[in-house]
Design a protein around this motif. Structure first.
Motif, PDB file in Angstrom:
ATOM      1  N   UNK A 183       0.854  -1.186   0.000  1.00 16.91           N
ATOM      2  CA  UNK A 183       0.000   0.000   0.000  1.00 16.91           C
ATOM      3  C   UNK A 183       0.889   1.235   0.000  1.00 16.91           C
ATOM      4  N   UNK A 184       0.668   2.131  -0.970  1.00 21.84           N
ATOM      5  CA  UNK A 184       1.429   3.376  -1.050  1.00 21.84           C
ATOM      6  C   UNK A 184       0.620   4.469  -0.364  1.00 21.84           C
ATOM      7  N   UNK A 185       1.104   4.953   0.767  1.00 22.03           N
ATOM      8  CA  UNK A 185       0.344   5.872   1.609  1.00 22.03           C
ATOM      9  C   UNK A 185       0.902   7.293   1.505  1.00 22.03           C
ATOM     10  N   UNK A 186       0.025   8.253   1.292  1.00 19.72           N
ATOM     11  CA  UNK A 186       0.422   9.650   1.280  1.00 19.72           C
ATOM     12  C   UNK A 186       0.349  10.210   2.693  1.00 19.72           C
ATOM     13  N   UNK A 187       1.109  11.287   2.934  1.00 20.72           N
ATOM     14  CA  UNK A 187       1.190  11.844   4.276  1.00 20.72           C
ATOM     15  C   UNK A 187       0.261  13.022   4.495  1.00 20.72           C
ATOM     16  N   UNK A 188       0.503  13.741   5.589  1.00 18.90           N
ATOM     17  CA  UNK A 188      -0.351  14.857   5.976  1.00 18.90           C
ATOM     18  C   UNK A 188       0.196  16.166   5.413  1.00 18.90           C
ATOM     19  N   UNK A 189      -0.707  17.057   5.063  1.00 18.37           N
ATOM     20  CA  UNK A 189      -0.328  18.370   4.561  1.00 18.37           C
ATOM     21  C   UNK A 189      -0.231  19.352   5.718  1.00 18.37           C
ATOM     22  N   UNK A 190       0.759  20.206   5.678  1.00 16.95           N
ATOM     23  CA  UNK A 190       0.964  21.179   6.748  1.00 16.95           C
ATOM     24  C   UNK A 190       0.117  22.432   6.490  1.00 16.95           C
TER      25      UNK A 190
ATOM     26  N   UNK B  39       5.136  13.801   6.109  1.00 18.00           N
ATOM     27  CA  UNK B  39       4.653  14.888   5.271  1.00 18.00           C
ATOM     28  C   UNK B  39       4.055  14.344   3.976  1.00 18.00           C
ATOM     29  N   UNK B  40       3.207  15.148   3.328  1.00 21.60           N
ATOM     30  CA  UNK B  40       2.596  14.684   2.080  1.00 21.60           C
ATOM     31  C   UNK B  40       3.584  14.589   0.923  1.00 21.60           C
ATOM     32  N   UNK B  41       4.819  15.082   1.111  1.00 17.73           N
ATOM     33  CA  UNK B  41       5.847  14.930   0.077  1.00 17.73           C
ATOM     34  C   UNK B  41       6.740  13.711   0.338  1.00 17.73           C
ATOM     35  N   UNK B  42       6.406  12.973   1.389  1.00 21.69           N
ATOM     36  CA  UNK B  42       7.108  11.726   1.707  1.00 21.69           C
ATOM     37  C   UNK B  42       6.085  10.596   1.687  1.00 21.69           C
ATOM     38  N   UNK B  43       6.338   9.570   0.876  1.00 23.52           N
ATOM     39  CA  UNK B  43       5.421   8.431   0.787  1.00 23.52           C
ATOM     40  C   UNK B  43       5.870   7.328   1.748  1.00 23.52           C
ATOM     41  N   UNK B  44       4.874   6.655   2.329  1.00 19.54           N
ATOM     42  CA  UNK B  44       5.139   5.493   3.174  1.00 19.54           C
ATOM     43  C   UNK B  44       4.582   4.266   2.452  1.00 19.54           C
ATOM     44  N   UNK B  45       5.475   3.387   2.047  1.00 18.87           N
ATOM     45  CA  UNK B  45       5.061   2.174   1.336  1.00 18.87           C
ATOM     46  C   UNK B  45       5.003   1.033   2.347  1.00 18.87           C
ATOM     47  N   UNK B  46       3.826   0.431   2.486  1.00 20.20           N
ATOM     48  CA  UNK B  46       3.594  -0.602   3.501  1.00 20.20           C
ATOM     49  C   UNK B  46       3.439  -1.961   2.816  1.00 20.20           C
ATOM     50  N   UNK B  47       4.525  -2.753   2.744  1.00 18.98           N
ATOM     51  CA  UNK B  47       4.473  -4.037   2.033  1.00 18.98           C
ATOM     52  C   UNK B  47       3.655  -5.103   2.766  1.00 18.98           C
TER      53      UNK B  47
ATOM     54  N   UNK C 295       4.874 -11.456   1.533  1.00 18.13           N
ATOM     55  CA  UNK C 295       5.231 -11.521   0.114  1.00 18.13           C
ATOM     56  C   UNK C 295       6.421 -10.627  -0.261  1.00 18.13           C
ATOM     57  N   UNK C 296       6.573  -9.524   0.460  1.00 18.98           N
ATOM     58  CA  UNK C 296       7.611  -8.550   0.101  1.00 18.98           C
ATOM     59  C   UNK C 296       8.286  -8.014   1.357  1.00 18.98           C
ATOM     60  N   UNK C 297       9.569  -8.293   1.492  1.00 16.74           N
ATOM     61  CA  UNK C 297      10.356  -7.855   2.635  1.00 16.74           C
ATOM     62  C   UNK C 297      10.661  -6.354   2.518  1.00 16.74           C
ATOM     63  N   UNK C 298      10.418  -5.610   3.582  1.00 13.53           N
ATOM     64  CA  UNK C 298      10.614  -4.159   3.561  1.00 13.53           C
ATOM     65  C   UNK C 298      12.044  -3.774   3.195  1.00 13.53           C
ATOM     66  N   UNK C 299      13.012  -4.470   3.767  1.00 11.92           N
ATOM     67  CA  UNK C 299      14.413  -4.139   3.517  1.00 11.92           C
ATOM     68  C   UNK C 299      14.809  -4.496   2.083  1.00 11.92           C
TER      69      UNK C 299
END
Length: 409
Positions: free
Chosen positions: A16-23, A99-107, A111-115
């Motif tokens: 899941x590709x998650x967007x962050x919060x806007x300031x 931040x909304x300019x930094x994405x958090x990818x949650x594998x 199935x998919x190792x974060x590292x």
């Protein structure tokens, strides 16, 4: 070609590709102040927590936007070489937002190792993909969430991913240990410079007797000759490519202490028809503009641009002692520029520098000790560069399946 037993799928099928919060949002209901990560915190494959800002968010949205252990952080934009390079969040701060300019990818961890994903995104394979679809401007590029979701991930079995991660982790540990040694050596040299260049610590002479002669304070203008360089007209081709090294600020930052070659050279005609002049070997080159306070030594006869002051020590001043003395001023000079006290230097200002000077033999002894420090630092820097290059080459092999690893049954 996909290696046997591997698959190639878009990232959004496995994470899941998650967007962050806007300031800057106002009128929040039941707000709570929480630490959050900015683009500055996610740089070049690392998470820098040295300066963390805070942001307000509605309490009910805290869970939605909080980072979780194993999230892979990726920047929306940055330098070409750093685009898409992320690192794995290990709950260093809890709770923490992004931040909304930094994405958090949650594998999907089964199935998919974060590292593994972080390494793949940082590899040549990942860099090539992100640059192929990025929006570019000058030296910067940016990507959006759709492009991250479409990242074609090469996925080996989870057991092979874990083995690859373990191998790369060994290299990371070696790199980290070398970085620590390098940092310690640099700090030790800095502390030693503060002691030796002020006379707080005195060395022994060639007879094993501690130096004791009183130091004397001079204006630099009294013990050295100096002048700035010049730039021949770039429109006159006959002034360039003549083999006479012409030092620029870039040459100084690229080469460091010793300069014997330069990106551009002048002809004798170019020197004669400009304010550039020849500096003899062992001239101290001192940056007055841009990278103020940077310092190098001419290993051969050179010329320079007007941004650089050529300082020729007189007989009472050892050129390497002067080099180390000017290097010791660098932080103070740069801080003055950052605070707006003086963004540039000029020859008059440098001539007024006060220098506390021992006799020539003690100057040479101090220079010899600091040169040994420099040699140790250089060895460690070369080792670090070598480790990074070897890891980079290994990543290209392991993360594309060109080199397979053995997985325990």
């Amino acid at each position: 070609m996909v290696p046997k037993g591997w698959v190639k799928v878009s990232l959004d099928q496995l994470a899941e590709v998650r967007t962050g919060v806007a300031k800057g949002k106002t009128g929040l209901k039941d707000p709570i102040t929480v630490p959050y990560l900015r683009v500055a915190n996610v740089q070049d494959g690392r998470i820098d927590l040295s300066e963390i800002k805070e942001i307000e968010i509605e309490r009910e949205k805290l869970e939605r936007y909080s980072l979780k252990y194993g999230d892979v952080l990726m920047n929306e934009g940055g330098d070409f070489d750093k685009l898409g390079r992320g690192d794995v969040w290990l709950n260093q701060i809890e709770p923490c937002l992004h931040q909304n300019h930094v994405f958090a990818v949650r594998p999907q961890q089964e199935k998919l190792n974060s590292f593994y994903l972080a390494a793949l995104a940082a590899s040549y394979y990942g860099k090539k993909y992100f640059l192929s679809c990025a929006k570019r401007s000058t030296n910067l590029a940016s990507i959006n969430s759709s492009q991250i979701k479409e990242f074609p991930v090469l996925v080996p079995p989870i057991s092979e991913q874990q083995e690859i991660v373990q191998i790369l982790s060994t290299w990371d540990q070696a790199i980290s240990a070398t970085e620590k040694l390098l940092g310690n050596s640099q700090q030790q040299k800095k502390a030693l410079m503060q002691q030796l260049l002020t006379g707080k610590k005195r060395l022994l002479d060639e007879n094993g007797v501690r130096f004791s002669e009183k130091w004397r304070i001079f204006c630099l203008a009294d013990i050295a000759e100096m002048n700035s360089g010049g730039t021949p007209k770039s429109s006159v081709a006959e002034y360039y490519d003549g083999g006479i090294p012409w030092v620029s600020i870039t040459d100084m930052t690229n080469h460091g202490k010793w300069i014997s070659t330069t990106e551009r050279t002048l002809t004798s005609l170019g020197v004669e028809n400009s304010s550039a002049r020849l500096y003899p070997k062992n001239t101290i080159l001192y940056a007055m503009y841009a990278s103020i306070g940077e310092c190098s030594i001419a290993k051969v006869e050179v010329t320079s641009s007007q941004a650089i002051l050529g300082i020729r020590p007189k007989d009472c001043l050892h050129y390497e002692f002067l080099y180390f003395y000017l290097c010791s001023l660098k932080d103070r000079i740069k801080l003055q520029g950052q605070q707006g006290t003086q963004s540039n230097l000029n020859a008059g200002m440098v001539k007024d520098f006060k220098i506390n000077l021992p006799n020539l033999k003690e100057q040479q002894a101090i220079s010899n000790v600091l040169n040994i420090c420099d040699e140790e630092i250089l060895v460690l820097q070369k080792k670090l560069d070598c480790l990074k290059q070897e890891k980079k080459a290994l990543m290209q092999q392991l993360l594309t399946g060109k080199k397979r690893v053995k997985v325990a049954a």
